[in-house]
Design a protein around this motif. Sequence first.
Motif, PDB file in Angstrom:
ATOM      1  N   LEU A 183      13.282   9.340   5.105  1.00 47.01           N
ATOM      2  CA  LEU A 183      12.214  10.154   5.691  1.00 47.01           C
ATOM      3  C   LEU A 183      10.972   9.345   6.052  1.00 47.01           C
ATOM      4  CD1 LEU A 183      12.442  13.246   3.292  1.00 47.01           C
ATOM      5  CD2 LEU A 183      13.074  13.197   5.710  1.00 47.01           C
ATOM      6  N   GLY A 184      10.929   8.090   5.622  1.00 45.01           N
ATOM      7  CA  GLY A 184       9.747   7.260   5.890  1.00 45.01           C
ATOM      8  C   GLY A 184       8.561   7.620   5.022  1.00 45.01           C
ATOM      9  N   PHE A 185       8.818   8.087   3.789  1.00 41.67           N
ATOM     10  CA  PHE A 185       7.756   8.504   2.865  1.00 41.67           C
ATOM     11  C   PHE A 185       7.211   7.339   2.024  1.00 41.67           C
ATOM     12  CE2 PHE A 185       8.730  13.322   2.190  1.00 41.67           C
ATOM     13  CZ  PHE A 185       8.468  13.546   3.536  1.00 41.67           C
ATOM     14  N   GLY A 186       7.807   6.166   2.187  1.00 38.62           N
ATOM     15  CA  GLY A 186       7.413   5.053   1.336  1.00 38.62           C
ATOM     16  C   GLY A 186       8.200   5.080   0.044  1.00 38.62           C
ATOM     17  N   VAL A 187       8.648   3.926  -0.392  1.00 42.51           N
ATOM     18  CA  VAL A 187       9.372   3.828  -1.661  1.00 42.51           C
ATOM     19  C   VAL A 187       8.595   2.899  -2.587  1.00 42.51           C
ATOM     20  CG1 VAL A 187      11.614   4.298  -0.633  1.00 42.51           C
ATOM     21  CG2 VAL A 187      10.835   1.942  -0.861  1.00 42.51           C
ATOM     22  N   VAL A 188       8.962   2.942  -3.854  1.00 42.50           N
ATOM     23  CA  VAL A 188       8.198   2.187  -4.839  1.00 42.50           C
ATOM     24  C   VAL A 188       8.441   0.680  -4.716  1.00 42.50           C
ATOM     25  CG1 VAL A 188       9.882   2.223  -6.727  1.00 42.50           C
ATOM     26  CG2 VAL A 188       7.426   2.382  -7.247  1.00 42.50           C
ATOM     27  N   LEU A 189       9.561   0.301  -4.128  1.00 42.37           N
ATOM     28  CA  LEU A 189       9.888  -1.122  -3.974  1.00 42.37           C
ATOM     29  C   LEU A 189       9.196  -1.714  -2.742  1.00 42.37           C
ATOM     30  CD1 LEU A 189      13.699  -0.776  -4.676  1.00 42.37           C
ATOM     31  CD2 LEU A 189      11.949  -1.580  -6.266  1.00 42.37           C
ATOM     32  N   GLY A 190       9.029  -3.014  -2.745  1.00 38.67           N
ATOM     33  CA  GLY A 190       8.359  -3.672  -1.620  1.00 38.67           C
ATOM     34  C   GLY A 190       9.344  -4.063  -0.533  1.00 38.67           C
ATOM     35  N   ILE A 191       9.675  -3.127   0.341  1.00 34.88           N
ATOM     36  CA  ILE A 191      10.642  -3.394   1.408  1.00 34.88           C
ATOM     37  C   ILE A 191       9.881  -3.733   2.690  1.00 34.88           C
ATOM     38  CG2 ILE A 191      12.514  -2.445   2.785  1.00 34.88           C
ATOM     39  CD1 ILE A 191      13.069  -0.530   0.452  1.00 34.88           C
ATOM     40  N   PRO A 192      10.047  -4.936   3.223  1.00 33.93           N
ATOM     41  CA  PRO A 192       9.325  -5.289   4.452  1.00 33.93           C
ATOM     42  C   PRO A 192       9.640  -4.317   5.587  1.00 33.93           C
ATOM     43  CG  PRO A 192      10.343  -7.222   3.478  1.00 33.93           C
ATOM     44  CD  PRO A 192      10.862  -6.040   2.724  1.00 33.93           C
ATOM     45  N   GLY A 193       8.615  -3.850   6.265  1.00 32.47           N
ATOM     46  CA  GLY A 193       8.811  -2.945   7.403  1.00 32.47           C
ATOM     47  C   GLY A 193       8.895  -1.485   7.025  1.00 32.47           C
ATOM     48  N   ASP A 194       9.129  -1.189   5.746  1.00 37.41           N
ATOM     49  CA  ASP A 194       9.226   0.214   5.316  1.00 37.41           C
ATOM     50  C   ASP A 194       7.829   0.851   5.355  1.00 37.41           C
ATOM     51  OD1 ASP A 194      10.988   2.275   4.137  1.00 37.41           O
ATOM     52  OD2 ASP A 194       9.538   2.160   2.499  1.00 37.41           O
ATOM     53  N   PRO A 195       7.736   2.108   5.840  1.00 32.61           N
ATOM     54  CA  PRO A 195       6.411   2.740   5.882  1.00 32.61           C
ATOM     55  C   PRO A 195       5.758   2.772   4.510  1.00 32.61           C
ATOM     56  CG  PRO A 195       8.002   4.065   7.058  1.00 32.61           C
ATOM     57  CD  PRO A 195       8.781   2.993   6.342  1.00 32.61           C
ATOM     58  N   LYS A 196       4.476   2.549   4.478  1.00 34.17           N
ATOM     59  CA  LYS A 196       3.701   2.658   3.244  1.00 34.17           C
ATOM     60  C   LYS A 196       2.279   3.019   3.628  1.00 34.17           C
ATOM     61  CE  LYS A 196       4.872  -1.638   2.176  1.00 34.17           C
ATOM     62  NZ  LYS A 196       5.486  -2.209   3.399  1.00 34.17           N
ATOM     63  N   GLY A 197       1.502   3.426   2.661  1.00 35.28           N
ATOM     64  CA  GLY A 197       0.096   3.742   2.922  1.00 35.28           C
ATOM     65  C   GLY A 197      -0.050   4.804   4.004  1.00 35.28           C
ATOM     66  N   MET A 198      -0.917   4.531   4.978  1.00 39.47           N
ATOM     67  CA  MET A 198      -1.260   5.509   6.014  1.00 39.47           C
ATOM     68  C   MET A 198      -0.038   5.991   6.796  1.00 39.47           C
ATOM     69  SD  MET A 198      -4.149   6.903   6.825  1.00 39.47           S
ATOM     70  CE  MET A 198      -5.567   5.826   6.663  1.00 39.47           C
ATOM     71  N   GLU A 199       0.864   5.051   7.109  1.00 33.57           N
ATOM     72  CA  GLU A 199       2.052   5.417   7.892  1.00 33.57           C
ATOM     73  C   GLU A 199       2.936   6.397   7.114  1.00 33.57           C
ATOM     74  OE1 GLU A 199       4.410   2.058   9.094  1.00 33.57           O
ATOM     75  OE2 GLU A 199       5.878   3.303  10.139  1.00 33.57           O
ATOM     76  N   ALA A 200       3.127   6.131   5.841  1.00 31.96           N
ATOM     77  CA  ALA A 200       3.943   7.023   5.009  1.00 31.96           C
ATOM     78  C   ALA A 200       3.272   8.395   4.881  1.00 31.96           C
ATOM     79  CB  ALA A 200       4.138   6.403   3.621  1.00 31.96           C
ATOM     80  N   LYS A 201       1.952   8.412   4.745  1.00 26.25           N
ATOM     81  CA  LYS A 201       1.247   9.693   4.594  1.00 26.25           C
ATOM     82  C   LYS A 201       1.302  10.524   5.863  1.00 26.25           C
ATOM     83  CE  LYS A 201      -2.317   7.517   2.545  1.00 26.25           C
ATOM     84  NZ  LYS A 201      -3.553   7.208   1.814  1.00 26.25           N
TER      85      LYS A 201
END
Lengths: 354, 107
Positions: free
Chosen positions: B63-81
Motif C-alpha cells: 500500500l506504500g504506507f512505509g515499513v519499519v525496515l530501511g528499504i531503499p525507495g520504499d515510501p516513508k515520511g511525507m510520501e507514506a502519510k
Amino acid sequence: MSTYKVRSGDGRFIAMTADEIRRDLIEGAADAADRGHIPTLDDNEIDRLVDLFVDQAGVVGVQMGNQVISTQDGGDHRINADAGSCGLALAIGRIQELQLHERAFGQDTIELGHIDYSYKVVKPIVAQEQAYVENALVATTHPLMYGAMTNLGLYFAPDGPYGNPADLLPAGRIKEALAAQEEAAVHAQRDVVFVGTRLADSGLDIMNLDTSGASGDADFMAALKAAEELKSKVPHLAIEMGMASEFVLGMHGSVTYKGERLAGMYPNDQVRMAEAAGVDVFGPVVNTNTRRSMPWNLARAVCFVKACVETSNIPVHANVGMGVGGIPVLDTPSLDAVSRASVAMVEIARVDGL
Amino acid sequence: MPIAHSVVSGMGGMRTAGDLVARMQFTRKMRISEAKTYVADKLKVSTHDLSDTAVMRELREELGFGVVLGIPGDPKGMEAKERISEVLDIPVNCVDRVRRRAQERRS
C-alpha cells in the motif's frame, strides 16, 4: 502458606500470601470507590488481578487481539535528557530520537517537546520548535504530538508576573491569592493557544496538554479553556489532555468550567470536562502510595480508570508510568510491575491506549 | 517504559498498524474497537491482522504506507502519510499543507 513476590509502592519486593494480595486488592479498589463515589471492582475483576500477581512470570501480556495504542509524555527527551527527567543523557538529536521511537521502540505515536516542557517557556522560541516540528514531519510516518504543560506555577512570583498564592494564602491575603490565579490562568491560556496555533500552521498532528491541573484547579481551567479555544481556531489540530493527579487540587477552590466547580474532581468527572472542551483523547492519572503494596495501588488505579473509561465518549489513554497507574515510584521501573499494570489497565479498565 | 508497554500491550506502530489505528483515535475520536474495525475494513483484513507483523509487513509495503525496515525507495515520511491519508480517507495535517500549497502555486 505459600507466599508470592510482589512489589511495594516504592518498588521493593515484598512477600505476600494469596489471601493478603486479595485483601489489598479489595481495599485498594474500595478506597477509589469511596473517594470517587464510583463502583468498586467486582469479584471477577479481583480474581483476575489475583491471578496476575500469583503468576510469578517476569513478564505478562495481554491476549492477542487486545492490544491498544501507545502514547507518551515527556517527548523525545527520555533519551537525551538527564536523570532529573528520567532520561539517559545520551548524545543524540531530537529528530533521531523520534525516529528511534517510531522505528526501533515499537511506539504507535511519537512526541516532540522542549526540555523545559512548559508552554510558557516554549512561547518565545516557538519558531525554533516549529522548525523541529516541520523537520520531524518530513522524517517520520507516525502521528506526531507536541507535548508541554500549562504549568501555572511558572506565572507566579518570582518566576512570573503574578503574586504567589503559596505566599499570599498563609498571609491571609485571600482575595489577592484568588485574583492572582485567575489572572495567571488567562495568561497561560493565551500562551498555550499562541504556541498551538503556530505549531498547527507547521502541520502538527496532535497537541498534548500534559500534566493539566499541576498547580490546581485554575491550572486545569486554563488547560480546558485553551483546548476549547484551539479547537475553535485550528480544529484540525487534535488535542490530548493528560492530568497531573487523580484529584484536582482546590488551590483556588471556586473556579468553574461550563458551570461546574473543578476543585475536587476525580478522573470520571475530569474526562467530562475535557470532552466538553473538545479534547480528542484524555489521559487520567492515579497516583501511587509508596507505603502500600502494588496490589493495593493497582486495584485502586484500575477502579478509578475503569469508571473514567465507562463515563467517557472519547478515547482514554491512562498514564501508566513511574509512580502513576499502579506502578511503583521508581525511576527504573521493573518489567514485572509495568507489565502487570499494563495488562490490568487494558483487560479490566478497558482503556483505549496507554 | 514505552518499550515495556509496547511489548506487553501495544499494537507495534509501523511494525503493524498501530500508527493507523492511532490516527483514527485522534482524527475521529474513535474508541479502540471502532478504530480497529474502521482500519481493518479499509485495508480489507481482520482486526486481529492489524497487530500481526506477518500480515502487515507485506500489506504496508504493497500500500506504500512505509515499513519499519530501511528499504531503499520504499515510501516513508511525507510520501507514506500521503498514501495513508488517501486510503484511510482522513486528514493528515502536514500532507494537507503540502497539497494546499501546491494548489495555491498552480492557481
